[in-house]
Design a protein around this motif. Structure first.
Motif, mmCIF file in Angstrom:
data_model
loop_
_atom_site.group_PDB
_atom_site.id
_atom_site.type_symbol
_atom_site.label_atom_id
_atom_site.label_comp_id
_atom_site.label_asym_id
_atom_site.label_seq_id
_atom_site.Cartn_x
_atom_site.Cartn_y
_atom_site.Cartn_z
ATOM 1 N N GLN A 69 1.125 -1.084 0.192
ATOM 2 C CA GLN A 69 -0.159 0.203 -0.192
ATOM 3 C C GLN A 69 0.894 1.410 -0.349
ATOM 4 O OE1 GLN A 69 -3.771 0.702 -0.176
ATOM 5 N NE2 GLN A 69 -2.551 2.898 -0.154
ATOM 6 N N LYS A 70 0.676 2.214 -1.142
ATOM 7 C CA LYS A 70 1.051 3.118 -0.515
ATOM 8 C C LYS A 70 0.438 4.766 -0.045
ATOM 9 C CE LYS A 70 3.384 6.602 -3.393
ATOM 10 N NZ LYS A 70 5.128 6.462 -2.809
ATOM 11 N N ILE A 71 1.326 5.172 1.098
ATOM 12 C CA ILE A 71 1.691 6.481 1.646
ATOM 13 C C ILE A 71 1.882 7.440 1.145
ATOM 14 C CG2 ILE A 71 0.975 6.744 4.175
ATOM 15 C CD1 ILE A 71 -0.405 4.570 4.372
ATOM 16 N N THR A 72 1.209 8.069 1.159
ATOM 17 C CA THR A 72 1.336 10.188 0.952
ATOM 18 C C THR A 72 1.957 10.347 1.937
ATOM 19 O OG1 THR A 72 0.077 10.180 -0.774
ATOM 20 C CG2 THR A 72 1.481 11.577 -0.611
ATOM 21 N N LEU A 73 3.490 10.407 2.374
ATOM 22 C CA LEU A 73 3.054 12.093 3.683
ATOM 23 C C LEU A 73 3.328 13.327 3.387
ATOM 24 C CD1 LEU A 73 5.443 9.582 5.552
ATOM 25 C CD2 LEU A 73 3.365 9.149 5.937
ATOM 26 N N ARG A 74 3.075 13.868 4.273
ATOM 27 C CA ARG A 74 3.369 15.535 4.123
ATOM 28 C C ARG A 74 3.671 16.649 4.739
ATOM 29 N NH1 ARG A 74 -2.093 16.272 1.258
ATOM 30 N NH2 ARG A 74 -2.359 17.145 3.161
ATOM 31 N N GLU A 75 5.042 16.686 4.751
ATOM 32 C CA GLU A 75 6.036 17.683 5.528
ATOM 33 C C GLU A 75 5.346 18.779 5.812
ATOM 34 O OE1 GLU A 75 8.601 16.922 7.611
ATOM 35 O OE2 GLU A 75 8.156 18.953 8.183
ATOM 36 N N VAL A 76 4.720 19.329 7.121
ATOM 37 C CA VAL A 76 4.372 20.295 7.222
ATOM 38 C C VAL A 76 5.271 20.922 8.692
ATOM 39 C CG1 VAL A 76 2.044 19.719 6.815
ATOM 40 C CG2 VAL A 76 2.961 19.029 9.366
ATOM 41 N N GLY A 77 6.471 20.386 8.593
ATOM 42 C CA GLY A 77 7.642 21.769 9.645
ATOM 43 C C GLY A 77 7.376 23.178 9.637
ATOM 44 N N LEU A 78 7.935 23.020 8.132
ATOM 45 C CA LEU A 78 8.587 24.363 7.416
ATOM 46 C C LEU A 78 7.122 25.566 7.993
ATOM 47 C CD1 LEU A 78 10.345 22.297 5.362
ATOM 48 C CD2 LEU A 78 11.222 24.689 6.086
ATOM 49 N N ARG A 79 5.963 25.572 8.080
ATOM 50 C CA ARG A 79 5.005 26.323 7.906
ATOM 51 C C ARG A 79 3.874 25.732 9.371
ATOM 52 N NH1 ARG A 79 -0.315 25.512 10.192
ATOM 53 N NH2 ARG A 79 -0.438 23.815 8.906
ATOM 54 N N ASP A 80 3.805 24.638 10.001
ATOM 55 C CA ASP A 80 3.071 24.766 10.801
ATOM 56 C C ASP A 80 4.294 24.191 12.479
ATOM 57 O OD1 ASP A 80 0.748 23.880 13.319
ATOM 58 O OD2 ASP A 80 0.255 21.490 11.956
ATOM 59 N N GLY A 81 5.606 23.797 11.963
ATOM 60 C CA GLY A 81 6.370 23.515 12.726
ATOM 61 C C GLY A 81 6.897 25.306 12.720
ATOM 62 N N LEU A 82 7.283 25.598 12.292
ATOM 63 C CA LEU A 82 7.977 27.000 12.473
ATOM 64 C C LEU A 82 7.169 28.459 12.796
ATOM 65 C CD1 LEU A 82 10.727 27.090 9.364
ATOM 66 C CD2 LEU A 82 10.711 26.106 12.053
ATOM 67 N N GLN A 83 5.545 28.602 12.397
ATOM 68 C CA GLN A 83 4.850 29.210 12.733
ATOM 69 C C GLN A 83 4.703 29.799 14.270
ATOM 70 O OE1 GLN A 83 0.940 28.737 11.396
ATOM 71 N NE2 GLN A 83 0.644 27.326 12.512
ATOM 72 N N ILE A 84 5.051 28.995 15.735
ATOM 73 C CA ILE A 84 5.101 28.695 16.191
ATOM 74 C C ILE A 84 6.648 30.230 16.707
ATOM 75 C CG2 ILE A 84 3.299 28.037 17.049
ATOM 76 C CD1 ILE A 84 5.205 26.063 18.770
ATOM 77 N N SER B 227 7.670 13.369 -0.967
ATOM 78 C CA SER B 227 7.133 13.791 -2.206
ATOM 79 C C SER B 227 6.074 15.327 -2.315
ATOM 80 C CB SER B 227 6.331 12.863 -2.885
ATOM 81 O OG SER B 227 4.963 12.246 -1.857
ATOM 82 N N GLU B 228 5.406 15.519 -0.844
ATOM 83 C CA GLU B 228 5.108 16.822 -0.697
ATOM 84 C C GLU B 228 5.939 17.706 0.438
ATOM 85 O OE1 GLU B 228 0.776 16.474 -1.351
ATOM 86 O OE2 GLU B 228 -0.009 18.092 -0.245
ATOM 87 N N ILE B 229 5.783 18.782 0.880
ATOM 88 C CA ILE B 229 5.778 19.304 1.239
ATOM 89 C C ILE B 229 5.090 20.984 1.400
ATOM 90 C CG2 ILE B 229 8.240 20.790 2.203
ATOM 91 C CD1 ILE B 229 9.789 18.810 1.204
ATOM 92 N N GLU B 230 4.223 20.865 3.187
ATOM 93 C CA GLU B 230 3.986 22.565 2.827
ATOM 94 C C GLU B 230 4.842 23.727 3.289
ATOM 95 O OE1 GLU B 230 -0.483 23.635 4.723
ATOM 96 O OE2 GLU B 230 0.996 23.138 6.328
ATOM 97 N N VAL B 231 5.489 24.304 2.756
ATOM 98 C CA VAL B 231 6.768 25.094 2.771
ATOM 99 C C VAL B 231 6.765 26.857 3.137
ATOM 100 C CG1 VAL B 231 7.551 24.055 1.015
ATOM 101 C CG2 VAL B 231 6.736 25.968 0.421
#
Lengths: 314, 314
Positions: B3-18, B41-45
């Motif tokens: 099964q293919k799982i898509t992970l999305r990094e959100v640290g640059l937004r949700d992580g850094l904003q605080i 494959s996907e990053i919220e920058v």
């Protein structure tokens, strides 16, 4: 009706055994009494090993004698061998947790004998217990360490877990514990192993003992719940590890586990706020011990109602 | 087949904003490039908000422009409103993550408008995107914050989650994100909420965004997987939180999540060792940021074979 879950505190044994500073007996007893008062029905209070090997348990006799006076508390202790079992019987402890490893290498390192010898030892321990007068026979538990991975051998075969589970039951175990001693397990593996054991071992309580070494502890609890497991070991503040398993860190965090289960609507019988309070006393007694846990930092959710109150309100 | 799982990094937004210290653009880009090279494959920058509001995102334009040059990377950014959406379209970002809260109070505090106004805003944003020439229309995502609990209101009704999920889909969302913004969720609740949403919203990717505030993050992932969810947000080292949700701490830890999924035999496409390496660069850039995560401390299990190699060997 809410599903009843039995939680068992193992921090006083699995948590303290790797900690070199001796926790004074009075502090251990304060912890045990406070956790029993918070609703914890079963506590593994010590280990019957030579104090020269693990000085932390030099007060095993006092701790046992005082713990069995606490009304309603089931008092358990770990035993590595017959000598430990005999001490437990003499002290009148309620439950003896015998431990062997599913991995041959870990068993050799931990108790210095091949697995088959451990099964033979267990058989003799059961025989000794059955010779005791009725009313003085402790519950005897067969524990399988490294059942979900070994820090020496890596993956452990499901066949071996089932083999030694069946061997311990045939030898006379009243209950089993299946342990991820070094925190290697993932939820799929947990389902595979517990389903395989449950297929062969029926009508006998089986507990899950998970470590959170790689963050998967509560996910593994979720998977075990799916299999019908309702007995879980954990330690307050996630204290713990295995002295013979390099790299291993703490048990799953009791208060986080308890929060998750309570939030799921399961009946742990434990008061979350009282549970979290006990951390302070542990930290005061052993200021240099590593305390883990998320709930203690974040607090309960806004307007959180414990499962018992939600059910009453519904 | 795995099964293919898509992970999305959100640290640059949700992580850094605080985090009040600005991470230099060059360090952000090193992080993004390294994580893309590790197989993410996907990053919220970034987030298209006024720099006066969140100075951390003063370099949103540069970060977007450089990120979209990275081959094979899907570049996403958060938008609170039309202005943010317009900036995103101008910059050529691949995906816009619009966010509103299921809880009215949290929506008022976070974006200063009632929920119904947020839905109307979203409708206008979708219309604006559809006016763009083909090939220049970003994917538009409807995000539901506080879908599993709110630090102002406590429990959030499943009916409301479904209501606003349907509203965002009817308004034209290409995908949804259902978020436990403050880490209140338990696995049973996750199953209930995701099943309810999936029953109404079909043929549309739905991602889960969990926080590990009370330790239940990976257990909730397990529950979401059971429902068929295959898209997960997380942040390296568990950076993150919500500036408007008191007490909230980090997102689920990307490398722990990735280890659990890989260990379960699921295909994340991410190289675990490369992922863990990136922590060092983050710590060097922001020495005072709180880093979480168990895998980085414990290391991979002995003889660990990644899912891709296990499958090849089988």
């Amino acid at each position: 009706m809410k599903q009843k879950i039995t939680l068992r505190e193992v921090g006083l044994r699995d948590g303290l055994q790797i900690h070199s500073t001796f926790m004074p007996t009075v502090d251990k007893m304060a912890w045990i009494k406070a956790e029993a008062a918070a609703g914890m029905s079963e506590i593994e209070v010590t280990s019957y090993v030579p104090p020269k090997l693990i000085p932390q348990f030099a007060d095993a006799a006092e701790v046992t004698e005082q713990s069995i006076q606490i009304p309603g508390l089931l008092v358990a202790a770990l035993i590595p061998n017959m000598r430990g079992a005999q001490r437990g019987v003499e002290l009148g402890v309620h439950k003896l947790n015998f431990v062997m490893s599913v991995s041959e290498t870990h068993n050799m390192k931990n108790v210095r004998r091949p697995r088959e010898d451990s099964v033979a030892d267990f058989r003799e321990i059961v025989a000794m217990i059955r010779q005791q007068p009725e009313g003085q026979r402790p519950i005897i538990v067969g524990g399988l360490s490294t059942a979900l991975g070994c820090s020496y051998e890596g993956r452990v075969s499901v066949k071996d877990v089932v083999k030694y589970a069946v061997a311990l039951v045939e030898a006379g175990a009243d209950e089993l514990v299946v342990a991820d001693t070094v925190g290697y397990a993932d939820p799929n593996q947990v389902r595979e192993v517990f389903k395989a054991v449950l297929a062969e071992v029926k009508h006998l309580p089986i507990a899950a003992h998970f470590h959170d070494t790689r963050g998967t502890g509560l996910a593994n609890v979720t998977a075990a719940l799916d299999c019908g497991i309702v007995h879980f070991d954990a330690s307050l503040a996630g204290l713990g590890g295995c002295p013979f398993a390099p790299g291993a860190s703490g048990n799953i965090v009791m208060e986080d586990l308890c929060f998750m289960l309570d939030s799921m609507g399961l009946d742990t019988g434990v008061d979350l706020n009282k549970l979290v309070e006990i951390r302070k006393a542990i930290a005061a007694s052993l200021p240099d011990i590593a305390m883990h846990g998320a709930l203690a930092k974040a607090g309960l959710p806004r307007n959180y109602l414990p499962a018992s109150e939600r059910l009453a309100a519904a």
